[in-house]
Motif scaffolding. Sequence first.
Motif, short mmCIF file in Angstrom:
data_model
loop_
_atom_site.label_atom_id
_atom_site.label_comp_id
_atom_site.label_asym_id
_atom_site.label_seq_id
_atom_site.Cartn_x
_atom_site.Cartn_y
_atom_site.Cartn_z
N THR A 199 16.99 27.98 20.61
CA THR A 199 16.01 29.05 20.47
C THR A 199 16.67 30.29 19.87
N ALA A 200 17.88 30.59 20.31
CA ALA A 200 18.59 31.75 19.76
C ALA A 200 18.89 31.55 18.28
N TRP A 201 19.23 30.34 17.91
CA TRP A 201 19.52 30.08 16.49
C TRP A 201 18.27 30.30 15.64
N TRP A 202 17.12 29.82 16.10
CA TRP A 202 15.91 29.99 15.32
C TRP A 202 15.52 31.46 15.20
N SER A 203 15.79 32.22 16.23
CA SER A 203 15.53 33.67 16.13
C SER A 203 16.40 34.29 15.05
N TRP A 204 17.67 33.85 15.00
CA TRP A 204 18.58 34.33 13.96
C TRP A 204 18.13 33.85 12.59
N ALA A 205 17.67 32.57 12.51
CA ALA A 205 17.26 32.00 11.23
C ALA A 205 16.04 32.72 10.66
N GLU A 206 15.16 33.18 11.49
CA GLU A 206 13.97 33.88 11.00
C GLU A 206 14.34 35.19 10.31
N GLU A 207 15.47 35.73 10.64
CA GLU A 207 15.92 36.95 9.97
C GLU A 207 16.76 36.65 8.73
N ASN A 208 17.34 35.46 8.65
CA ASN A 208 18.29 35.16 7.57
C ASN A 208 17.80 34.10 6.58
N SER A 209 16.83 33.32 6.96
CA SER A 209 16.31 32.31 6.03
C SER A 209 15.43 32.98 4.99
N ARG A 210 15.61 32.60 3.73
CA ARG A 210 14.77 33.15 2.67
C ARG A 210 13.34 32.64 2.77
N HIS A 211 13.13 31.49 3.41
CA HIS A 211 11.77 31.04 3.63
C HIS A 211 10.99 32.02 4.51
N PHE A 212 11.62 32.47 5.57
CA PHE A 212 10.94 33.42 6.46
C PHE A 212 10.85 34.80 5.82
N ARG A 213 11.92 35.21 5.12
CA ARG A 213 11.88 36.53 4.51
C ARG A 213 10.84 36.61 3.40
N CYS A 214 10.58 35.48 2.75
CA CYS A 214 9.62 35.45 1.63
C CYS A 214 8.38 34.62 2.01
N ILE A 236 12.14 21.69 8.66
CA ILE A 236 13.41 22.01 9.33
C ILE A 236 14.57 21.77 8.37
N ARG A 237 14.52 20.65 7.67
CA ARG A 237 15.59 20.33 6.72
C ARG A 237 15.72 21.42 5.64
N GLN A 238 14.60 21.84 5.09
CA GLN A 238 14.66 22.83 4.01
C GLN A 238 15.17 24.17 4.50
N ILE A 239 14.76 24.59 5.69
CA ILE A 239 15.24 25.87 6.23
C ILE A 239 16.74 25.81 6.47
N CYS A 240 17.21 24.71 7.05
CA CYS A 240 18.64 24.56 7.29
C CYS A 240 19.42 24.50 5.98
N CYS A 241 18.88 23.78 5.00
CA CYS A 241 19.54 23.69 3.69
C CYS A 241 19.64 25.07 3.05
N ASP A 242 18.61 25.88 3.19
CA ASP A 242 18.65 27.23 2.63
C ASP A 242 19.73 28.08 3.28
N ILE A 243 19.84 27.99 4.60
CA ILE A 243 20.88 28.74 5.31
C ILE A 243 22.26 28.30 4.83
N ALA A 244 22.47 26.97 4.72
CA ALA A 244 23.76 26.46 4.28
C ALA A 244 24.06 26.86 2.84
#
Length: 611
Positions: A199-214, A236-244
Amino acid sequence: ATPSSEGVVVGETIQQGQLLQARTQEFRDKQNNLWLELSPFETWRRRVDAPRRAFVLLQENQGDASMYILADDEWPEPDVAESYGLKWNVRDCCAVRPPLWPDPYDVLNFWQPATSSSASSTAPVPPHDTQGIAACAVVFVGTPMEVVEDWLLYHLKLQFSRLYLFFDGAESEYLDMVDQLASVAKASGQVVVAEPLTTAWWSWAEENSRHFRCREEPWANGVVQDYLNYRDYDAIRQICCDIATQDAAKHRMGWMLFLDVWEVLYLPSSMLRVDAPAFFALIPAEVDLVRLFTNEGIPEQPANNSWFDDITLFKLALPFMRRDWYGAVASAGTTAEERAAAARAADGGNAAAAGFSKGRNKQQQAATAQKDLPSSAGLEFGSDKLGLSESFVSQVVADGRPQFHEPADVHVDSVFDRTLALVNSMRAEAAGRLNLPEVSDHLLWQKDGRCAVRLAGMSEGTKHIQMRVPDSTRSFANAVNGKKVGLQTMQMDGPSAPVILHFGHTDYSSWVEYYSHISDFPTMGCCGQSNTAAHSISRKLVKRGLPKQLEQFWDLYIANNAFGELPLLASQGLLRRIGGVQKILETARQQTMKQLQKRRMDVQPRDTLVY
């Protein structure tokens, strides 16, 4: 049954020039004619269903022989099916049977790399830029730990600089193993990043993933909505791929390859077998996307816990089917006569004069014409030089969509279609009888392959890198003004092309567990892309919880051998036995074990993206 010239004629007609398999014992009838008994295999092959014994006249009394027995040195070599260890189902009268007339045209694939079984090569690799190569994958519930470990070992052995793993559930089972391998990798200057999707990771991802930012932009909105509404695995795969991808760009990696954890990059050339950076260094600077097609693994038994060890039989991707001759011909000449001559030479003089790629639409033709493949004269693999040639690739296109080639030879096309039509009709009839959904795809899961995207060497530096975004789970694109724009793409579809080997769903219990956890995704996936029929049907069958139907679907469409069809598919070039992954893993395991024993290292904290 005893032989007699007055007996009942059964089975297929024997024609001049055909080979028959017979027992060694000779028989004489009342007229002193000489007969041989056909072997059980030949009896079955010639459709003698009853009686179960059949005889063939070898020589009439005092007459000329109608056929002769081959000497031992004249016996035919083992066919492809036999060399692969695939047995025809001679006990089943309804099973598919081998052709009576072996035909060189029946070998339909042109993906014939001169592979070496060794995990490494002593051949020198030319100097190349040491751009780092990165890859990422998501680990879902149901993936055996051995698969995750082997995925890491394999790609570390191929000299990937950064590997990203994202664990969606049950991550505690894997992390101790990942930590050990990460420590070994760090000693070699390689990095393994492991991210539990908490859950903590997803909270972080929502701030850093370009999918969420855009998320308000069309290219990102579908992914975010599929994640929020369905917790869709592809989202999930696409969001993780974007972060990586962002992290890999920050660490100045040259390329990012997105895979599933049950897929590996396979480089057939012995020079490149364990040197991914050398392969990517061969890609022309103007190319931003490399498309690699997928050969899909076939299980030969239901239980396969160590997928990379147990699976060696693969269905070849459709672009490798010989529906034209471009692998040997595309760069041979500019006129139709020159191309036809090259085609005949490539096929031993038997190829019909034919064009190629006639089925492209005008837009595709124009895109190809704008940017042709750079000249590759003298750069054939297997020589003392190393470079990118038509043995790897046929064309460069202006966007990231895969290009498929229309048939250029009616005979080859008819053999291909006839083979698949036979197999699909048998499967469809059985599916209807068993009240199962029908799937008619040669490749169940992966038609479009995977892509690697260039992260380094852009003309305007990181500004463009930040625009590189996943385009579904199969490709990448640039995001420009809220829309996805295709990248200059090189397609690996030549006879020695590198490929993705897909081992997923080759273990029955893991297949069931995977789809028991998958969400109820919509009929249309994110951004309007259809989910594959096999993907949807697998989910529905598992959700219904009917074990018998699951087993029958598995036998029909995943094991692919309910009617003994594997030998037929292999003999006509639709399958290939590939054992190079096991050799690489064997070496990697030995080296890793030695390093662990020698260093007796304290396991260091693994790298993380969450700060």
